[in-house]
Each structure stands twice: as C-alpha cells, then as structure tokens.
Design a protein around this motif. Structure first.
Motif, PDB file in Angstrom:
ATOM      1  N   VAL A 185     -27.966  86.691   2.091  1.00 58.87           N
ATOM      2  CA  VAL A 185     -28.504  87.146   0.538  1.00 58.87           C
ATOM      3  C   VAL A 185     -29.708  87.816   0.817  1.00 58.87           C
ATOM      4  O   VAL A 185     -30.568  87.465   1.631  1.00 58.87           O
ATOM      5  N   ILE A 186     -29.896  88.946   0.084  1.00 58.78           N
ATOM      6  CA  ILE A 186     -31.080  89.789   0.423  1.00 58.78           C
ATOM      7  C   ILE A 186     -32.413  88.983  -0.380  1.00 58.78           C
ATOM      8  O   ILE A 186     -32.159  88.101  -1.322  1.00 58.78           O
ATOM      9  N   GLY A 187     -33.682  89.147   0.159  1.00 55.62           N
ATOM     10  CA  GLY A 187     -34.797  88.386  -0.431  1.00 55.62           C
ATOM     11  C   GLY A 187     -35.004  88.446  -1.727  1.00 55.62           C
ATOM     12  O   GLY A 187     -35.444  87.273  -2.342  1.00 55.62           O
ATOM     13  N   ALA A 188     -34.923  89.490  -2.551  1.00 54.01           N
ATOM     14  CA  ALA A 188     -35.014  89.333  -4.033  1.00 54.01           C
ATOM     15  C   ALA A 188     -34.056  88.633  -4.686  1.00 54.01           C
ATOM     16  O   ALA A 188     -34.343  87.924  -5.516  1.00 54.01           O
ATOM     17  N   SER A 189     -32.774  88.502  -4.225  1.00 47.23           N
ATOM     18  CA  SER A 189     -31.911  87.826  -4.734  1.00 47.23           C
ATOM     19  C   SER A 189     -32.207  86.303  -4.686  1.00 47.23           C
ATOM     20  O   SER A 189     -31.961  85.440  -5.462  1.00 47.23           O
ATOM     21  N   ALA A 190     -32.590  86.113  -3.217  1.00 47.48           N
ATOM     22  CA  ALA A 190     -32.891  84.761  -2.899  1.00 47.48           C
ATOM     23  C   ALA A 190     -34.003  84.144  -3.759  1.00 47.48           C
ATOM     24  O   ALA A 190     -33.879  82.911  -4.273  1.00 47.48           O
ATOM     25  N   GLU A 191     -35.074  85.077  -4.240  1.00 47.18           N
ATOM     26  CA  GLU A 191     -36.327  84.564  -4.727  1.00 47.18           C
ATOM     27  C   GLU A 191     -35.736  84.149  -6.498  1.00 47.18           C
ATOM     28  O   GLU A 191     -36.042  83.340  -7.232  1.00 47.18           O
ATOM     29  N   ARG A 192     -34.852  85.059  -6.976  1.00 40.86           N
ATOM     30  CA  ARG A 192     -34.244  84.803  -8.436  1.00 40.86           C
ATOM     31  C   ARG A 192     -33.302  83.455  -8.363  1.00 40.86           C
ATOM     32  O   ARG A 192     -33.478  82.866  -9.228  1.00 40.86           O
ATOM     33  N   LEU A 193     -32.895  83.315  -7.205  1.00 45.53           N
ATOM     34  CA  LEU A 193     -31.842  82.234  -7.243  1.00 45.53           C
ATOM     35  C   LEU A 193     -32.782  80.971  -7.253  1.00 45.53           C
ATOM     36  O   LEU A 193     -32.507  80.060  -8.023  1.00 45.53           O
ATOM     37  N   LEU A 194     -33.818  80.950  -6.400  1.00 46.75           N
ATOM     38  CA  LEU A 194     -34.875  79.796  -6.269  1.00 46.75           C
ATOM     39  C   LEU A 194     -35.318  79.732  -7.800  1.00 46.75           C
ATOM     40  O   LEU A 194     -35.644  78.590  -8.265  1.00 46.75           O
ATOM     41  N   ALA A 195     -35.923  80.736  -8.496  1.00 46.74           N
ATOM     42  CA  ALA A 195     -36.264  80.514  -9.654  1.00 46.74           C
ATOM     43  C   ALA A 195     -35.106  79.963 -10.701  1.00 46.74           C
ATOM     44  O   ALA A 195     -35.658  79.237 -11.548  1.00 46.74           O
ATOM     45  N   LEU A 196     -33.949  80.202 -10.758  1.00 47.92           N
ATOM     46  CA  LEU A 196     -33.156  79.781 -11.621  1.00 47.92           C
ATOM     47  C   LEU A 196     -32.692  78.529 -11.418  1.00 47.92           C
ATOM     48  O   LEU A 196     -32.359  77.667 -12.196  1.00 47.92           O
ATOM     49  N   LEU A 197     -32.825  78.004  -9.912  1.00 50.93           N
ATOM     50  CA  LEU A 197     -32.255  76.586  -9.442  1.00 50.93           C
ATOM     51  C   LEU A 197     -33.301  75.508  -9.512  1.00 50.93           C
ATOM     52  O   LEU A 197     -33.304  74.421  -9.667  1.00 50.93           O
ATOM     53  N   GLY A 198     -34.705  76.044  -9.535  1.00 51.74           N
ATOM     54  CA  GLY A 198     -35.835  75.228  -9.476  1.00 51.74           C
ATOM     55  C   GLY A 198     -35.920  74.592  -8.160  1.00 51.74           C
ATOM     56  O   GLY A 198     -35.155  74.975  -7.075  1.00 51.74           O
ATOM     57  N   PRO A 199     -36.900  73.720  -8.005  1.00 48.67           N
ATOM     58  CA  PRO A 199     -37.109  73.103  -6.586  1.00 48.67           C
ATOM     59  C   PRO A 199     -35.882  72.281  -6.172  1.00 48.67           C
ATOM     60  O   PRO A 199     -35.141  71.511  -7.023  1.00 48.67           O
ATOM     61  N   ALA A 200     -35.586  72.256  -4.611  1.00 52.35           N
ATOM     62  CA  ALA A 200     -34.658  71.351  -4.326  1.00 52.35           C
ATOM     63  C   ALA A 200     -35.419  70.128  -3.885  1.00 52.35           C
ATOM     64  O   ALA A 200     -36.339  69.981  -3.143  1.00 52.35           O
TER      65      ALA A 200
END
Length: 159
Positions: A142-157
C-alpha cells in the motif's frame, strides 16, 4: 539522519480461519501458509516496524478491520515441513526452504470495517491493489499516500 518511514501493506485472511480477533487474543502470530511466490516476495521485502492493514477476505462483506505491525522478518515457514499441514510442500527441504513468513503484532481494531465497496468508492486500482478485479494476492503493498487516506477513513485503531 532519521530512520526510514515504515512501509505499508494489506494482508488478507478469512475471518473464520484466522481473523482479527484471533490475532488480538494471541497478540502476535506467524503469517505462515503463503504459497504464492509474488506474495512471498512481498513478505520478504517487509521490515521490522512496517504496518499492515488486516483485511477479512471471503467474508460478507470483505474489508479492512484492523492494524498489525511487523515485529520479525526472515522466518522460515515451519508449515512447509509438516506432512499433516495443509501447507506442506514436499519439494521444500530444510536446507533449502521455499517459503518464509513474518511475525506480526496486533496493534488494534478499527471501530468500523471499511468494506471492499467503500474502498472501490474511495480509491482507484492504481492507488489500492485490493480493488482490482481478479486480484487474489493475499499480501499487497500500500503506497504511503493511500495508507494515510485509509487511516483517515478508518480512524484510530483501538487496542
């Protein structure tokens, strides 16, 4: 000089075989049984500290449910040598193993799953390989920019 940023991965498992709750209960696991050379090669490029999104596959609906961290790499997959194991590989020898694995640590579970349909609405195939039709790889970068977007969509773990 600062340490390199961790790489990101998406790793699939069927929840009834090994799901996020199994990992939470065990805290760490060997990600063994990978018998696809491309997925194995992705695992071989992982480094301690890399993060991985835990994806429940073959579920209704499939999607990202949690977060893991690579804590050990370069481990010979023991299942390849166990004749009673479904991942036994008779062509693999202890002196020349074909398969290896990584050890992962549970980081947390997301409050809500980000389903495959949600991912298709938010990403292109070039941004996130899991949404490509016919993609059956169980491990994907997963490229870094996509990982950041995923984390923004998912919220904290949550641990």
């Amino acid at each position: 000089m600062s340490a390199p940023e961790p790489k990101w991965w998406l790793m699939k498992s069927e929840p009834d075989v090994y799901g996020i709750d199994h990992l939470k209960a065990e805290e760490t696991t060997l990600w063994d049984g990978i018998r696809n050379y491309q997925a194995r090669n992705f695992m071989r490029s992982m480094e301690v500290g890399d993060r991985a999104f835990f994806y429940h596959s073959n579920a209704k609906p499939p999607g990202i449910v949690g977060l893991m961290e690579v804590v050990e790499t370069g481990i010979t997959d023991p299942s390849q040598f166990e004749p009673d194991n479904k991942y036994f590989d008779p062509k693999s020898k202890p002196e020349a193993p074909r398969w290896d694995c990584v050890k992962l640590r549970y980081v947390g579970r997301f409050a809500a799953m980000l389903s495959l349909d949600d991912l298709r609405q938010s990403f292109t195939e070039d941004e996130l390989g899991v949404i490509k039709r016919g993609n059956r790889l169980s491990i994907l970068p997963v490229i870094g920019a996509s990982a950041e977007r995923l984390l923004a969509l998912l919220g904290p773990a949550t641990p």
